[in-house]
Design an enzyme around this catalytic site. Sequence first.
Site, short mmCIF file in Angstrom:
data_model
loop_
_atom_site.label_atom_id
_atom_site.label_comp_id
_atom_site.label_asym_id
_atom_site.label_seq_id
_atom_site.Cartn_x
_atom_site.Cartn_y
_atom_site.Cartn_z
N GLU A 210 77.56 53.39 5.03
CA GLU A 210 76.79 52.23 5.07
C GLU A 210 77.10 51.32 3.63
O GLU A 210 77.82 50.26 3.61
CB GLU A 210 75.45 52.53 5.03
CG GLU A 210 74.40 51.36 4.59
CD GLU A 210 72.89 51.62 4.45
OE1 GLU A 210 72.55 52.99 4.38
OE2 GLU A 210 72.09 50.72 4.56
N ASP A 288 66.90 49.52 11.94
CA ASP A 288 66.72 50.25 10.62
C ASP A 288 65.43 50.13 9.81
O ASP A 288 64.50 51.22 10.27
CB ASP A 288 67.79 49.52 9.72
CG ASP A 288 68.39 50.61 8.45
OD1 ASP A 288 67.94 51.73 8.58
OD2 ASP A 288 69.09 50.20 7.62
#
Length: 350
Positions: A210, A288
């Site tokens: 990420e 998310d």
Amino acid sequence: MNAPATPAVPHHRLPELLRAMPKAELHIHIEGSLEPELIFALAQRNGLTLPYASVEALRAAYAFTDLQSFLDIYYAGASVLLKEEDFFDMAMAYFERAAADHVVHAELFFDPQTHTERGVPFGTVIDGLTRACETAERTLGVSGSLILCFLRHLSEEAAFATLEDALPYRTRFIGVGLDSSEKGHPPEKFARVFARCRELGLHLVAHAGEEGPPAYIWSALDDLHVERIDHGVRCVEDPVLVARLAAERVPLTVCPLSNVKLCVYPTMDQHNLAALLDLGLCATVNSDDPAYFGGYINQNFIETFDALPQLGSEQAYKLARNSFEASFVDAGVKAGWVKRLDDCFAVFAD
Ligand code: ADE
Ligand code: ZN
């Protein structure tokens, strides 16, 4: 599963199709679904005072510069969760939004250490979440399962202690994951914990790539033996890694709005979702922390397809189908969802 068909849907019907198509959500932190209104309501119910004067003031603080700047606020928000009912209400609010977005199945991350460190028993957390999963299936027709995430900024010892806490509830969660501050906390730090979880027959996933480099994705694969990579967008920096992920069909649970809000990409039109699909990767779209990043799963689909001209109905089909392929359910259940997906595309086809 067989190779996907290539359904032809007129371009002007794409937003409607994206909303209506059945899909699975595989990367949702349930604590990240706590809307500011619910944070205030739970604070009041639990007699807590928040360091923000109003819902608007709290929402105004959601201007993030990187992952850590978000996590600081996210953990503060989660501090209003004290009772079983709080966890139940939070998860039911998510499931209602997921059902409205035509999510047929969700695999929810939860962060027990965020709560046990504040004195909330593990059982309180998982009892509320389990009851929400059961209620959602019965009342909304959305199936849900739980993935326990270890906080990677804490120690290996703390992760082992959390696993001990969780073992009496072994049947209530299907797997474990790894989240929180990525940089400086490579997956290998948790190799022994994940090895134990593997022996216990748990599914394994981890956030990697990420903010962290491709080396963290390699480590998640080779040291932790994960079945899916959460985010993973930085894999494109390493062609050998991309080839491996494609060959092994390791799913990536991509979260486009999150990536823009946390400045992984400056704007959505620079996101690499379309490139990931072109490289033959099993990419999926997820929300998310939807309460913090500007939308739930359908908003993620709408904004990426709006910003990236390479995305059309063929990619929509792939993304939905990938979400079923990547889920931790039986092949027969997956086949039923693919049939529903095909039926949906048939309705929208030319
Ligand atoms: N916890 C909640 N959201 C997260 C994210 N996007 N990355 C790492 N940890 C998280
Ligand atoms: Zn995440």
